[in-house]
Design an enzyme around this catalytic site. Structure first.
Site, PDB file in Angstrom:
ATOM      1  N   ASP A  13     -13.114  -3.402  -2.983  1.00  0.00           N
ATOM      2  CA  ASP A  13     -11.890  -2.606  -3.127  1.00  0.00           C
ATOM      3  C   ASP A  13     -10.865  -3.325  -4.003  1.00  0.00           C
ATOM      4  O   ASP A  13     -11.106  -4.426  -4.475  1.00  0.00           O
ATOM      5  CB  ASP A  13     -11.319  -2.186  -1.777  1.00  0.00           C
ATOM      6  CG  ASP A  13     -10.828  -3.337  -0.918  1.00  0.00           C
ATOM      7  OD1 ASP A  13     -10.691  -4.464  -1.418  1.00  0.00           O
ATOM      8  OD2 ASP A  13     -10.567  -3.102   0.268  1.00  0.00           O
ATOM      9  N   ASP A  14      -9.781  -2.658  -4.260  1.00  0.00           N
ATOM     10  CA  ASP A  14      -8.725  -3.113  -5.166  1.00  0.00           C
ATOM     11  C   ASP A  14      -9.201  -3.163  -6.623  1.00  0.00           C
ATOM     12  O   ASP A  14      -8.589  -3.822  -7.459  1.00  0.00           O
ATOM     13  CB  ASP A  14      -8.152  -4.472  -4.765  1.00  0.00           C
ATOM     14  CG  ASP A  14      -7.413  -4.446  -3.445  1.00  0.00           C
ATOM     15  OD1 ASP A  14      -7.196  -3.348  -2.901  1.00  0.00           O
ATOM     16  OD2 ASP A  14      -7.047  -5.527  -2.952  1.00  0.00           O
ATOM     17  N   HIS A 134      -6.081   1.497   1.023  1.00  0.00           N
ATOM     18  CA  HIS A 134      -5.575   0.157   0.742  1.00  0.00           C
ATOM     19  C   HIS A 134      -4.852  -0.359   1.978  1.00  0.00           C
ATOM     20  O   HIS A 134      -4.042   0.348   2.574  1.00  0.00           O
ATOM     21  CB  HIS A 134      -4.630   0.231  -0.461  1.00  0.00           C
ATOM     22  CG  HIS A 134      -4.131  -1.086  -0.935  1.00  0.00           C
ATOM     23  ND1 HIS A 134      -4.967  -2.105  -1.322  1.00  0.00           N
ATOM     24  CD2 HIS A 134      -2.865  -1.555  -1.094  1.00  0.00           C
ATOM     25  CE1 HIS A 134      -4.241  -3.143  -1.711  1.00  0.00           C
ATOM     26  NE2 HIS A 134      -2.960  -2.832  -1.575  1.00  0.00           N
TER      27      HIS A 134
END
Length: 145
Positions: A13-14, A134
């Protein structure tokens, strides 16, 4: 006796946060350590990340963000319950505090998430294969309305 097969999915992720993180995630995917990625569409390197995913055939989903940086929805860039006094999302703990106090307008949450889906589609050319949040924003309880 049949045994159930288990498939482990490891998501980076990110993706889109910055060029260096993009490169590290791509390297992990190419090495087989990551199965797919989640794109942070309000990250400074989101267009580059989308291009990298296309180039390397990386399955990509949306990393919905309501806690860090700025909204992508132009209508929410000023005077929104999603923003602190400096015009940025409240932050991980600030978001949880505002949510717990019932100060978030759920219509604005929906508006921002829809804008993030739209930007994801614009950057990648398709709908997200998956969606997560997130800083785990997707698992927070809904406020009592």
């Amino acid at each position: 006796m049949l045994q159930a097969r288990v498939k482990l999915i490891v998501t980076g992720d990110d993706f889109g946060y910055c060029p260096r993180r993009n490169q590290g995630i791509v390297e992990c995917f190419l090495a087989g350590a990551v199965s797919n990625v989640s794109l942070l569409v309000n990250g400074s390197a989101a267009p580059d990340a989308a291009q990298l995913a296309r180039r390397h055939n990386i399955p990509i989903g949306l990393h919905a963000n309501l806690s860090e940086g700025s909204p992508v929805c132009k209508a929410l860039k000023k005077n929104s319950s999603l923003l602190n006094k400096d015009g940025f999302f409240h932050g991980k703990m600030g978001f949880r505090t505002v949510l717990a106090k019932g100060l978030l307008k759920m219509s604005e949450v929906k508006q921002e998430l829809m804008a993030q889906v739209d930007l994801f589609c614009e950057l990648t050319g398709h709908v997200p294969h998956h969606m997560d949040g997130h800083q785990h924003v997707h698992v927070l309880p809904a406020p009592d309305i």
